[in-house]
Design a protein around this motif. Sequence first.
Motif, short mmCIF file in Angstrom:
data_model
loop_
_atom_site.label_atom_id
_atom_site.label_comp_id
_atom_site.label_asym_id
_atom_site.label_seq_id
_atom_site.Cartn_x
_atom_site.Cartn_y
_atom_site.Cartn_z
N ARG A 19 0.85 -1.18 0.00
CA ARG A 19 0.00 0.00 0.00
C ARG A 19 0.89 1.24 0.00
N LEU A 20 0.74 2.02 -1.03
CA LEU A 20 1.47 3.28 -1.12
C LEU A 20 0.63 4.39 -0.49
N SER A 21 1.34 5.31 0.13
CA SER A 21 0.68 6.45 0.73
C SER A 21 1.25 7.73 0.15
N CYS A 22 0.41 8.73 0.08
CA CYS A 22 0.83 10.05 -0.38
C CYS A 22 0.30 11.07 0.63
N ALA A 23 1.22 11.70 1.33
CA ALA A 23 0.85 12.73 2.30
C ALA A 23 0.88 14.08 1.62
#
Length: 123
Positions: A19-23
Amino acid sequence: QVQLVESGGGLVQAGGSLRLSCAASGRTVSRYAMGWFRQAPGKEREFVATISTRGASTYYTDFVKGRFTISRDNAKNMVYLQMNSLKPEDTAAYYCAADTLFPLVRGEEYDYWGQGTQVTVSS
């Protein structure tokens, strides 16, 4: 200005998940549609998925349909890319992007970009 920082990349075996996250930070992030792109070595950047400002609508490229899911949490200013059934051909640097328009599938149409996170899928 919108600042984007990706995380969650890594090395995974074929068939696995990440799971990639983008803040996101800066201007009101909920006003922006968000997209994920990827670029493999020696290849052009390609569109993966995009999600509308409130998350009601999504759009995927054909080669990830049924395997990847884009989502967002505006309360946390986060965008995610759940990647399942990963294949070696999914190996690439993955980038988060933001723009006020939806849906956009061409990278040059996005105003803001993160630095990317590397995903490597071993066979």
